[in-house]
Design a protein around this motif. Sequence first.
Motif, PDB file in Angstrom:
ATOM      1  N   MET A  32     -62.310  48.458  16.106  1.00 41.67           N
ATOM      2  CA  MET A  32     -61.024  47.764  16.066  1.00 41.67           C
ATOM      3  C   MET A  32     -61.225  46.258  15.975  1.00 41.67           C
ATOM      4  O   MET A  32     -60.500  45.581  15.243  1.00 41.67           O
ATOM      5  N   ASN A  33     -62.219  45.734  16.694  1.00 35.07           N
ATOM      6  CA  ASN A  33     -62.510  44.297  16.604  1.00 35.07           C
ATOM      7  C   ASN A  33     -62.935  43.905  15.200  1.00 35.07           C
ATOM      8  O   ASN A  33     -62.577  42.828  14.715  1.00 35.07           O
ATOM      9  N   ASP A  34     -63.711  44.761  14.553  1.00 30.95           N
ATOM     10  CA  ASP A  34     -64.241  44.469  13.222  1.00 30.95           C
ATOM     11  C   ASP A  34     -63.276  44.839  12.099  1.00 30.95           C
ATOM     12  O   ASP A  34     -63.477  44.429  10.961  1.00 30.95           O
ATOM     13  N   GLY A  35     -62.255  45.620  12.412  1.00 34.19           N
ATOM     14  CA  GLY A  35     -61.314  46.099  11.395  1.00 34.19           C
ATOM     15  C   GLY A  35     -60.230  45.079  11.091  1.00 34.19           C
ATOM     16  O   GLY A  35     -60.288  43.932  11.541  1.00 34.19           O
ATOM     17  N   PRO A  36     -59.233  45.526  10.331  1.00 31.97           N
ATOM     18  CA  PRO A  36     -58.118  44.631   9.982  1.00 31.97           C
ATOM     19  C   PRO A  36     -57.390  44.148  11.235  1.00 31.97           C
ATOM     20  O   PRO A  36     -57.309  44.864  12.229  1.00 31.97           O
ATOM     21  N   ILE A  62     -56.465  55.242  21.944  1.00 30.81           N
ATOM     22  CA  ILE A  62     -57.494  54.226  21.695  1.00 30.81           C
ATOM     23  C   ILE A  62     -56.857  52.844  21.614  1.00 30.81           C
ATOM     24  O   ILE A  62     -57.322  51.887  22.247  1.00 30.81           O
ATOM     25  N   VAL A  63     -55.785  52.715  20.847  1.00 25.94           N
ATOM     26  CA  VAL A  63     -55.132  51.412  20.674  1.00 25.94           C
ATOM     27  C   VAL A  63     -54.549  50.927  22.004  1.00 25.94           C
ATOM     28  O   VAL A  63     -54.704  49.758  22.371  1.00 25.94           O
ATOM     29  N   HIS A  64     -53.914  51.818  22.740  1.00 27.85           N
ATOM     30  CA  HIS A  64     -53.327  51.425  24.024  1.00 27.85           C
ATOM     31  C   HIS A  64     -54.416  50.986  25.003  1.00 27.85           C
ATOM     32  O   HIS A  64     -54.284  49.950  25.670  1.00 27.85           O
ATOM     33  N   GLU A  65     -55.492  51.740  25.082  1.00 26.56           N
ATOM     34  CA  GLU A  65     -56.590  51.387  25.990  1.00 26.56           C
ATOM     35  C   GLU A  65     -57.229  50.062  25.562  1.00 26.56           C
ATOM     36  O   GLU A  65     -57.564  49.226  26.406  1.00 26.56           O
ATOM     37  N   TYR A  66     -57.385  49.865  24.272  1.00 23.88           N
ATOM     38  CA  TYR A  66     -57.925  48.610  23.741  1.00 23.88           C
ATOM     39  C   TYR A  66     -57.051  47.438  24.194  1.00 23.88           C
ATOM     40  O   TYR A  66     -57.556  46.414  24.656  1.00 23.88           O
ATOM     41  N   ASP A  67     -55.732  47.607  24.085  1.00 17.91           N
ATOM     42  CA  ASP A  67     -54.810  46.554  24.511  1.00 17.91           C
ATOM     43  C   ASP A  67     -54.908  46.293  26.010  1.00 17.91           C
ATOM     44  O   ASP A  67     -54.857  45.146  26.446  1.00 17.91           O
ATOM     45  N   LEU A  68     -55.032  47.361  26.806  1.00 21.57           N
ATOM     46  CA  LEU A  68     -55.156  47.200  28.258  1.00 21.57           C
ATOM     47  C   LEU A  68     -56.427  46.432  28.619  1.00 21.57           C
ATOM     48  O   LEU A  68     -56.394  45.517  29.451  1.00 21.57           O
ATOM     49  N   VAL A  69     -57.538  46.802  28.001  1.00 23.80           N
ATOM     50  CA  VAL A  69     -58.819  46.143  28.285  1.00 23.80           C
ATOM     51  C   VAL A  69     -58.763  44.680  27.850  1.00 23.80           C
ATOM     52  O   VAL A  69     -59.199  43.786  28.579  1.00 23.80           O
ATOM     53  N   LYS A  70     -58.202  44.447  26.688  1.00 26.37           N
ATOM     54  CA  LYS A  70     -58.103  43.080  26.166  1.00 26.37           C
ATOM     55  C   LYS A  70     -57.223  42.209  27.075  1.00 26.37           C
ATOM     56  O   LYS A  70     -57.570  41.068  27.378  1.00 26.37           O
TER      57      LYS A  70
END
Length: 76
Positions: A32-36, A62-70
């Motif tokens: 996700m970091n490397d993607g668009p 995945i997207v929700h967890e990514y947002d939480l971690v970020k």
Amino acid sequence: MGLNHSEETHKRLVEKVPECTGREMTEWFKLMNDGPSFSRFDDRVRWLSSEYALAHGHATAIVHEYDLVKAHRRMG
């Protein structure tokens, strides 16, 4: 649109992501970091689903967890 399921359901989906997708969450976060750089939640879910043939529920988790971690990193 955002998250449409409970946090309990989200937690169970996140736990199953490695088994169901063959990748750990850290790998998905790197992709996700490397993607668009889509800003909308739904656009990121659609991208993961189509690019990596993921089920909608797994892509959403995945997207929700990514947002939480970020968000946690920004606060910490």
